[in-house]
Enzyme design. Sequence first.
Site, PDB file in Angstrom:
ATOM      1  N   MET A   2      52.182  14.403  35.120  1.00  0.00           N
ATOM      2  CA  MET A   2      51.029  13.519  35.371  1.00  0.00           C
ATOM      3  C   MET A   2      51.214  12.621  36.597  1.00  0.00           C
ATOM      4  SD  MET A   2      50.482  12.361  31.414  1.00  0.00           S
ATOM      5  CE  MET A   2      50.655  13.561  30.075  1.00  0.00           C
ATOM      6  N   SER A   3      52.049  13.051  37.536  1.00  0.00           N
ATOM      7  CA  SER A   3      52.271  12.223  38.742  1.00  0.00           C
ATOM      8  C   SER A   3      52.582  13.144  39.914  1.00  0.00           C
ATOM      9  CB  SER A   3      53.450  11.267  38.493  1.00  0.00           C
ATOM     10  OG  SER A   3      54.648  11.995  38.310  1.00  0.00           O
TER      11      SER A   3
ATOM     12  N   ALA B 243      59.238  13.336  35.054  1.00  0.00           N
ATOM     13  CA  ALA B 243      59.462  14.140  33.855  1.00  0.00           C
ATOM     14  C   ALA B 243      58.327  15.144  33.788  1.00  0.00           C
ATOM     15  CB  ALA B 243      59.438  13.251  32.617  1.00  0.00           C
TER      16      ALA B 243
ATOM     17  N   HIS C 218      55.684  11.402  23.457  1.00  0.00           N
ATOM     18  CA  HIS C 218      56.311  10.603  24.505  1.00  0.00           C
ATOM     19  C   HIS C 218      57.775  10.322  24.135  1.00  0.00           C
ATOM     20  CE1 HIS C 218      56.449   7.980  27.931  1.00  0.00           C
ATOM     21  NE2 HIS C 218      56.666   6.895  27.219  1.00  0.00           N
TER      22      HIS C 218
ATOM     23  N   HIS D 183      57.760   0.313  31.415  1.00  0.00           N
ATOM     24  CA  HIS D 183      57.889   0.679  32.827  1.00  0.00           C
ATOM     25  C   HIS D 183      58.143  -0.567  33.654  1.00  0.00           C
ATOM     26  CE1 HIS D 183      56.241   4.990  33.433  1.00  0.00           C
ATOM     27  NE2 HIS D 183      56.788   4.873  32.234  1.00  0.00           N
TER      28      HIS D 183
ATOM     29  N   HIS E 100      50.042   5.256  37.483  1.00  0.00           N
ATOM     30  CA  HIS E 100      49.515   6.605  37.294  1.00  0.00           C
ATOM     31  C   HIS E 100      47.990   6.596  37.309  1.00  0.00           C
ATOM     32  CE1 HIS E 100      53.531   6.631  35.411  1.00  0.00           C
ATOM     33  NE2 HIS E 100      53.582   7.905  35.749  1.00  0.00           N
TER      34      HIS E 100
ATOM     35  N   TYR F  34      46.176   8.101  35.233  1.00  0.00           N
ATOM     36  CA  TYR F  34      45.668   7.983  33.856  1.00  0.00           C
ATOM     37  C   TYR F  34      45.542   6.535  33.387  1.00  0.00           C
ATOM     38  CZ  TYR F  34      50.636   7.677  32.408  1.00  0.00           C
ATOM     39  OH  TYR F  34      51.942   7.312  32.273  1.00  0.00           O
ATOM     40  N   GLU F  35      46.172   5.629  34.097  1.00  0.00           N
ATOM     41  CA  GLU F  35      46.034   4.217  33.725  1.00  0.00           C
ATOM     42  C   GLU F  35      44.677   3.660  34.138  1.00  0.00           C
ATOM     43  OE1 GLU F  35      49.725   1.762  34.361  1.00  0.00           O
ATOM     44  OE2 GLU F  35      50.386   3.595  35.338  1.00  0.00           O
TER      45      GLU F  35
ATOM     46  N   ASN G  43      60.595  18.839  28.006  1.00  0.00           N
ATOM     47  CA  ASN G  43      60.061  19.535  26.812  1.00  0.00           C
ATOM     48  C   ASN G  43      59.458  20.851  27.252  1.00  0.00           C
ATOM     49  OD1 ASN G  43      58.021  17.430  27.988  1.00  0.00           O
ATOM     50  ND2 ASN G  43      56.748  19.026  27.061  1.00  0.00           N
TER      51      ASN G  43
ATOM     52  N   SER H  19      60.965   9.159  34.745  1.00  0.00           N
ATOM     53  CA  SER H  19      61.717   9.065  33.492  1.00  0.00           C
ATOM     54  C   SER H  19      63.079   9.727  33.677  1.00  0.00           C
ATOM     55  CB  SER H  19      60.967   9.780  32.367  1.00  0.00           C
ATOM     56  OG  SER H  19      59.672   9.255  32.261  1.00  0.00           O
TER      57      SER H  19
END
Length: 277
Positions: free
Chosen positions: A212-213, A114, A248, A62, A84, A86-87, A236, A31
């Site tokens: 998360m990556s 990010a 998000h 994406h 990812h 999480y997908e 953040n 990101s």
Amino acid sequence: MSAAYERVKRCAAFVRAKTEFVPRTALVLGSGLGGFGDRVQVQAVVEYRDIPGFPVSTVPGHQGRFLFGTVGGEPVAVMQGRVHFYEGYPMEEVVLPLRVLHELGCTRLVLTNAAGGIGADLEPGCLMLLTDHIASFVPSALLGPNLEELGTRFPDMSHVYSQRFRALAQEAAGELGIPLKEGVYLQTTGPNYETPAEIHLYRAVGASAVGMSTACEAMAARHMGMEICGISCITNLAAGLGNGPLSHEEVQETADRVGGQFQDLVERLLQKLAALD
Ligand code: HPA
């Protein structure tokens, strides 16, 4: 040859049939770097969905393609979009694109993402150079039969992030007047953001930022002996450290706000990589 390695070879052969270009540095756009494609002198584009059996991101917005070309003289393969864990993809799928890029010639890797800031010196909008990572909260990307063709069964992870790349990134930041913090990135599975208690735990174990990556990708790349640089855009304050809930939208808003700076930094870093043997 293992089935897994055969798959890497097959994907690489498919891409090779589309372009003769030999990249040296793989660049994964997180990101904030979505627009970086404009800075690439593109010689070829290969859509992930065209590569048989290749994982494609399910995250709205994406992109999913490789750009091959040069940036500041460095031959690059840019991943516009990553998948990812999480997908729902197994780790082996998550790291497949990097294995393919290595097969195509990449010996270097620049990872961007990010992340939520945990360290007291990190505020939304700042950039953080990865000094190390914590991958203990996600499955290893190297589980299962070892791909002997790529690397050893028990790879060393003492120096995942290259000291000389870190020095060059700091040099690039200094020249551009961009403050570049440093810290340890911790990967979670996502897709949920963390609880304040989890952030408390991650801080206690030495994490400066959470995302998360990246750590799984760096691990797979290190297994192959690639030289790695990682940079996070702190979008953040991590859960419980700021006001209000995480979203998000907030992440994307901050990433977009500092995207220009982030792109300047990565472009300057690639110029410096071009000058290295
Ligand atoms: N947590 C996990 N991943 C993230 C965050 C966060 O706070 N911000 C951006 N990616």
